[in-house]
Design a protein around this motif. Structure first.
Motif, PDB file in Angstrom:
ATOM      1  N   LYS A 287       0.714   4.375  -6.568  1.00 53.44           N
ATOM      2  CA  LYS A 287       0.649   3.722  -7.886  1.00 53.44           C
ATOM      3  C   LYS A 287       2.047   3.276  -8.322  1.00 53.44           C
ATOM      4  O   LYS A 287       2.244   2.136  -8.771  1.00 53.44           O
TER       5      LYS A 287
ATOM      6  N   ASP B 257       3.218  -0.694  -8.736  1.00 56.09           N
ATOM      7  CA  ASP B 257       3.674  -1.141 -10.054  1.00 56.09           C
ATOM      8  C   ASP B 257       5.105  -1.665  -9.995  1.00 56.09           C
ATOM      9  O   ASP B 257       5.426  -2.705 -10.590  1.00 56.09           O
TER      10      ASP B 257
ATOM     11  N   ALA C 124      -3.877  -0.103 -10.087  1.00 55.49           N
ATOM     12  CA  ALA C 124      -2.562  -0.729  -9.930  1.00 55.49           C
ATOM     13  C   ALA C 124      -2.686  -2.145  -9.380  1.00 55.49           C
ATOM     14  O   ALA C 124      -1.980  -3.060  -9.815  1.00 55.49           O
TER      15      ALA C 124
ATOM     16  N   GLN D  31      -5.207  -4.085  -9.811  1.00 54.75           N
ATOM     17  CA  GLN D  31      -5.767  -4.911 -10.882  1.00 54.75           C
ATOM     18  C   GLN D  31      -4.681  -5.275 -11.885  1.00 54.75           C
ATOM     19  O   GLN D  31      -4.645  -6.408 -12.378  1.00 54.75           O
ATOM     20  N   ARG D  32      -3.766  -4.339 -12.172  1.00 52.98           N
ATOM     21  CA  ARG D  32      -2.658  -4.673 -13.076  1.00 52.98           C
ATOM     22  C   ARG D  32      -1.802  -5.786 -12.477  1.00 52.98           C
ATOM     23  O   ARG D  32      -1.350  -6.694 -13.188  1.00 52.98           O
TER      24      ARG D  32
ATOM     25  N   ASP E 118      -3.630  -8.984 -12.981  1.00 51.16           N
ATOM     26  CA  ASP E 118      -3.573  -9.408 -14.393  1.00 51.16           C
ATOM     27  C   ASP E 118      -2.195  -9.969 -14.740  1.00 51.16           C
ATOM     28  O   ASP E 118      -2.090 -10.967 -15.471  1.00 51.16           O
ATOM     29  N   ASP E 119      -1.141  -9.338 -14.212  1.00 54.66           N
ATOM     30  CA  ASP E 119       0.217  -9.813 -14.507  1.00 54.66           C
ATOM     31  C   ASP E 119       0.434 -11.215 -13.958  1.00 54.66           C
ATOM     32  O   ASP E 119       1.168 -12.014 -14.568  1.00 54.66           O
TER      33      ASP E 119
END
Length: 650
Positions: A570, A574, A640, A642-643, A646-647
């Motif tokens: 994770k 990130d 992570a 998916q983030r 999205d970013d």
């Protein structure tokens, strides 16, 4: 010795080719649509792989297999088929049940197995028996006569012969002994030495011509797709004019594909090319994996069918663009390995791998060896991009294809894979080397090989990126060395000239500084990526290998435990995703997989001096166990990734 009962497989000669072509080119719902779609259960005589020459019949089984550990089969005359054994279906890996412990050590050393089946043809003629892969050295006989000899797994080959109408005995000897010698000869593996026939086998009747190795490249503009299509045409008749034709079909829309006629001498092969324009195309991309059926034919003689996706891959600056929009690659690497089956995956196991990728929300995966066409078709249908290894796979910093003869074999491996896999839209990258050190080796032929193959791929397949995976795991940071002793160059040499993308291997938090806090890991990644961006300026950067082993035998929050793996993955995803210069993160690995029994974690065990518990012969860096059970890291990795997605949209 009693012989096993005879088994017969009926090979039906294709119907009159004029009628076949009428069905292919004019009628809706031709042979392409009647075949099993990706993920469906194939019929007993229907190949698992959709793409290929028309008229193929699967030789799935039953086969009789006999192990020959003492190498006595040749002297005993087994080439004629006079041996007993057990009935199996193909693919079948004889040593797939033994990968760990003392039995795994013996199993990995390799052995010999003999395979036999009966085939029956109802007309005299020329036939081709196609093997998707045999590890490692294959010898093929029909009725006691040798018809093929081939070395190297994950590389297709044909055995060709004249057959009279009636029953015939097909025998295959697979020899996968001595993986250390394989490595010295340029056939190193980073996975367990699974032997035997590990992909499907088919047979087809040959006509006056053949259509093979289709290539497709798409260029978008003005609401249309310009599709460049080419294929090799083989003349098996007298000197004459030969004309290739075809059709591109989707949802009732038929687009005729016409090629110029060519004059071919007997046995001559020539690549012919044309271009068609598709208005308002249904484009292929993750989330909308639209596919078209493409059939190419020499009327009344031969045909080839495949499924393609219309999509355009581009390098813009240091970013990847798909159909005009920036993408990043997010997912986990895969190996073709399943308990009890090894590399001989069945359709349901391929579906399970793709299902696991979907479960973590992946839009991409990576493979160190050429994947089977049947698995590629599933990635095509799922809309999952692939960072595909091609050519020799070697250990970090090593290169064993170091003589002119071995270099020629390495180059042919690239050509064979390109010819087999070029039409698959899922393949976004051809990766030429696993973990090159610094600027590669000039004295061992590595640099000339990379320069030649990267130029070749960019010329022959301009719709994809070329890449190198680099050996970049830091060792120890110092004030004077911001990359911590990683095997990266101070500046790029000529080996990177025709390379678009860099795949970074960096095991920060595992082989480098294991057990440190996640705050320390974030800071080390920041310092490391800053220097990597300077060194590889102008290249696409993707973190293609990172992770940590995990099982239930270690304390959860220490290295080797489930909690530590989840936190490391994770944190790494990130940290890298927060850097806009990075074009993705691909976890190593989706599932645990078999490796050489000499491997038991690598340098991590020296760091922890035996206090970490790992399994010899099993790489446990997977998000899922060897048997497919999700580890606790699956949920945080999915979140992570998916983030990161999205970013990218912000």
């Amino acid at each position: 010795m009693s012989l096993a009962p005879r088994r017969t497989l009926l090979i039906l000669v294709p119907v009159v080719l004029a009628a076949v072509l009428l069905a292919i080119l004019l009628l809706p719902g031709g042979p392409t649509t009647s075949r099993a779609a990706a993920g469906d259960t194939a019929e007993p005589t229907k190949p698992v792989t959709i793409s290929g020459p028309f008229g193929r019949i699967a030789l799935g089984g039953p086969w009789t297999v006999a192990e020959d550990a003492r190498n006595t089969g040749l002297r005993a005359g087994w080439r004629g088929g006079n041996f007993s054994g057990k009935d199996v279906t193909i693919p079948y890996v004889p040593n797939a049940g033994r990968i760990t412990g003392a039995g795994g050590v013996i199993s990995h050393r390799g052995s010999i197995a003999w395979y036999r089946t009966k085939i029956q043809v109802d007309a005299d003629g020329q036939y081709a028996i196609a093997f998707g892969s045999v590890n490692h050295h294959a010898t093929v006989w029909v009725d006691g006569k040798q018809v093929a000899d081939h070395t190297g797994e994950f590389l297709p080959f044909d055995a060709r012969m004249s057959l009279k109408a009636g029953e015939h005995t097909l025998v295959v000897r697979a020899d996968w002994r001595d993986p250390e010698k394989m490595k010295a000869d340029g056939w190193h593996r980073l996975w367990f030495n699974f032997g035997g026939i590990n992909r499907e086998v088919t047979i087809r009747k040959l006509g006056p011509s053949e259509v093979q190795a289709p290539y497709v490249t798409t260029t978008l503009g003005g609401g249309a797709a310009k599709v460049r299509i080419s294929a090799e045409v083989v003349n098996r008749s007298v000197e004459r004019d030969v004309r290739l034709t075809g059709v591109l079909r989707r949802d009732g829309q038929d687009i005729q594909v016409e090629f110029p006629s060519v004059r071919l001498k007997p046995k001559e092969t020539r690549r012919v090319q044309t271009e068609v324009t598709v208005q308002d195309p249904a484009l292929w991309a993750p989330g909308s994996p639209n596919l078209y059926d493409l059939t190419l034919a020499v009327p009344n003689e031969s045909a080839y069918q495949t499924r393609i996706g219309l999509r355009q891959i581009e390098k813009r600056g240091t970013n990847i663009f798909l159909n005009g929009e920036r993408i990043t690659l997010r997912g986990a690497s895969i190996h073709e390995d399943a308990p009890g089956y090894g590399t001989g995956l069945r359709p349901e196991q391929m579906d399970s791998l793709v299902g696991d990728l979907k479960e973590i929300g992946a839009n991409a995966t990576r493979a160190q060896h050429p994947l089977s066409p049947a698995l590629l078709e599933r990635l095509d249908a799922a809309g999952i991009l692939l960072w595909q290894g091609v050519g020799p796979t070697d250990s970090p910093g090593s290169w064993k294809s170091d003589t002119p003869a071995k270099a020629a074999v390495a180059r042919q491996r690239v050509q064979t894979t390109l010819d087999e896999q070029q039409t698959h839209p899922s393949i976004v990258v051809w990766n030429l080397v696993n973990e090159i050190a610094r600027n590669g080796g000039t004295d061992n032929g590595q640099v000339p090989y990379i320069r030649a193959m990267s130029k070749k791929l960019k010329t022959e397949d301009p719709g994809r990126l070329t890449a190198l995976d680099v050996w970049a795991t830091p060792v120890k940071y110092t004030a004077k060395d911001p990359v911590g002793g990683a095997r990266v160059p101070e500046r790029m040499g000529s080996v990177y000239r025709d390379i678009d993308a860099i795949g970074v291997t960096s095991y920060q938090g595992w082989y480098s500084d294991p057990g440190k806090s996640m705050a320390f890991l974030k800071d080390s990644i920041r310092r490391f990526t800053g220097e990597i961006k300077r060194i590889y300026a102008g290249k696409i950067l993707v973190l293609t290998e990172f992770g940590a082993e995990a099982n239930g035998e270690n304390a959860t929050n220490r290295p080797g435990g489930y909690g530590y793996q989840a936190d490391l993955l994770k944190t790494t995803i990130d940290a890298y995703s927060a850097d806009p210069a990075m074009s993705g993160t691909i976890v190593w690995n989706l599932r645990d997989f078999g490796v050489a029994p000499t491997f038991i974690g690598g340098s991590i065990r020296r760091t922890y001096k035996g206090t970490i518990r790992l399994v010899r012969g099993l790489n446990q860096k997977g998000l899922f166990t060897y048997g497919g059970r999700p580890k606790p890291s699956v949920a945080p990795v999915r979140a992570a990734l998916q983030r990161a997605a999205d970013d990218l949209q912000k």
